[in-house]
Design an enzyme around this catalytic site. Structure first.
Site, mmCIF file in Angstrom:
data_model
loop_
_atom_site.group_PDB
_atom_site.id
_atom_site.type_symbol
_atom_site.label_atom_id
_atom_site.label_comp_id
_atom_site.label_asym_id
_atom_site.label_seq_id
_atom_site.Cartn_x
_atom_site.Cartn_y
_atom_site.Cartn_z
ATOM 1 N N ILE A 1 30.087 38.491 25.936
ATOM 2 C CA ILE A 1 31.013 39.611 26.120
ATOM 3 C C ILE A 1 32.432 39.039 26.071
ATOM 4 C CG2 ILE A 1 29.465 41.152 27.384
ATOM 5 C CD1 ILE A 1 30.588 40.187 29.989
ATOM 6 N N ASP A 2 33.401 39.896 25.789
ATOM 7 C CA ASP A 2 34.774 39.438 25.619
ATOM 8 C C ASP A 2 35.349 38.853 26.900
ATOM 9 O OD1 ASP A 2 34.780 40.332 22.973
ATOM 10 O OD2 ASP A 2 35.450 42.338 23.555
ATOM 11 N N LYS A 3 36.365 38.026 26.734
ATOM 12 C CA LYS A 3 37.042 37.364 27.859
ATOM 13 C C LYS A 3 37.432 38.353 28.961
ATOM 14 C CE LYS A 3 41.423 35.091 28.966
ATOM 15 N NZ LYS A 3 42.717 34.605 28.439
ATOM 16 N N THR B 1 36.401 41.416 29.437
ATOM 17 C CA THR B 1 35.336 42.342 29.846
ATOM 18 C C THR B 1 34.535 41.653 30.949
ATOM 19 O OG1 THR B 1 35.195 43.287 27.625
ATOM 20 C CG2 THR B 1 33.304 43.616 29.065
ATOM 21 N N ARG C 1 35.197 48.948 22.034
ATOM 22 C CA ARG C 1 36.652 49.056 21.909
ATOM 23 C C ARG C 1 37.035 49.702 20.574
ATOM 24 N NH1 ARG C 1 38.317 42.939 23.249
ATOM 25 N NH2 ARG C 1 40.440 43.784 23.213
#
Length: 346
Positions: free
Chosen positions: A151-153, A155, A254
């Site tokens: 998962i993104d930084k 998130t 997103r």
């Protein structure tokens, strides 16, 4: 005296640090400008030096910095040393482990923590922490220990980590075949009209801003992506939604939510750090600034995660509470929307 094996290896080969494929719609662009759009924290001077040294290749041919990249070209940066991400340093960083057995563990990642080392983030990542706390984690297809997905930084939320080769293969297959279950909670700009819906649209690298992803109408571009959303709470100028992923594309929620006109709240990369809905009153602007300070990242949390266990084949489901920064931001909006009845009138 002989050189250490790693130094001998460095003499003999180049290591791929970056690889990008220009899209079908790529108009001719200098390779140094092309890479500037893609490589985080890179300067044009460094890129030009790499080209001068013969380290930039287009379609396997070394090129100078003024070489024009065209549609479907493959651009690679090759250097004599391995990328930092392969020189993994174990680091004693605490991990919030929700569940663990001999095959796997489930981690609740805090916002701001990068999942794996990469350009500009060589330490302090979840993988650095995993390497410290666990020995001999299996490598995934990208040579990253334990990671089944990411998962993104900015998130927060749940990730499953494989501890054995069998678990890695078994879990990875579930994600590839879309049988795992993932639900995220997001705050998005605007009053989402439908109570629930499905967003379908291929996702690929944005043709102009290469740090973004985009939805493509042409099915030959990007990769198929499906997001199911459901409204959880309407808060005037923003909406809290649940998003269930059928696919797992980069930045999927997103990009998909922006595509239907509801950019994630405070998502800087996609324009959500600006006031996209609301009034022109100074008091409102101050309220939004306070919300951004309370929640200094995109409002996205990986809340639930479900998959079949690699040994028992029992379906396991995990759920987490929303992190405090999102809870505090939601509470601000609840209070604001109650005291400003006009906020719901759009």
């Amino acid at each position: 005296m002989t050189k250490p094996a790693i130094e001998q290896e460095l003499d003999d080969e180049l290591y791929e640090h970056h690889r990008f494929e220009a899209g079908k719609g790529q108009s001719p662009l200098r390779v140094d400008k092309f890479l500037m759009n893609l490589v985080e924290n890179a300067t044009r001077n460094k890129i030009q030096q790499a080209a001068t040294a013969g380290n930039i290749y287009v379609n396997d041919v070394p090129v100078k910095s003024n070489h024009k990249v065209k549609a479907n070209d493959v651009v690679r940066v090759l250097l004599s040393h391995p990328p930092h991400e392969y020189l993994l340093e174990p680091e004693n960083i605490p991990i919030d482990i929700v569940y663990e057995d001999d095959e796997l563990l489930v981690v609740n990642k805090e916002p701001g923590m990068v999942v794996h080392p990469g350009h500009g983030n060589y330490s302090g990542t979840l993988v650095n922490a995993l390497a410290y706390h666990f020995e001999n984690l299996p490598m995934n297809s990208s040579e990253r220990p334990g990671l089944v997905h990411r998962i993104d930084k900015d998130t927060s939320g749940l990730l499953v980590v494989a501890k054995t080769e069998h678990a890695m293969a078994y879990l990875s297959k579930q994600f590839a075949e879309k049988t795992s279950e993932r639900e995220y909670v997001a705050l998005v700009w605007g009053n989402v009209e439908e109570d629930e819906g499905t967003i379908e649209g291929n996702i690929g690298r944005h043709l102009k801003d290469r740090m973004q992803m985009a939805v493509f109408a042409d099915e030959s571009e990007g990769k198929p992506a499906v997001t199911h959303y459901k409204v959880l709470e309407r808060l005037g100028y923003i909406t809290m939604v649940s998003c269930k992923l059928e696919t797992g594309r980069t930045h999927q929620i997103r990009v998909h939510m922006k595509h239907i006109g509801h950019t994630l709240f405070n998502d800087e990369r996609y324009g959500g750090e600006r006031i996209l809905k609301g009034t022109t009153f100074t008091k409102y602007k101050q309220f939004i600034d306070n919300c951004f300070k309370t929640l200094p990242r995109q409002a996205l949390h990986a809340k639930t995660l479900g998959f079949k266990h690699p040994i028992t084949e029992e379906f396991m489901s995990f759920d987490t509470e929303l992190p405090q920064d999102m809870v505090d931001c939601i509470e601000k909006w609840r209070n604001y929307s109650k005291s400003n009845t006009a906020a719901g009138e759009e």
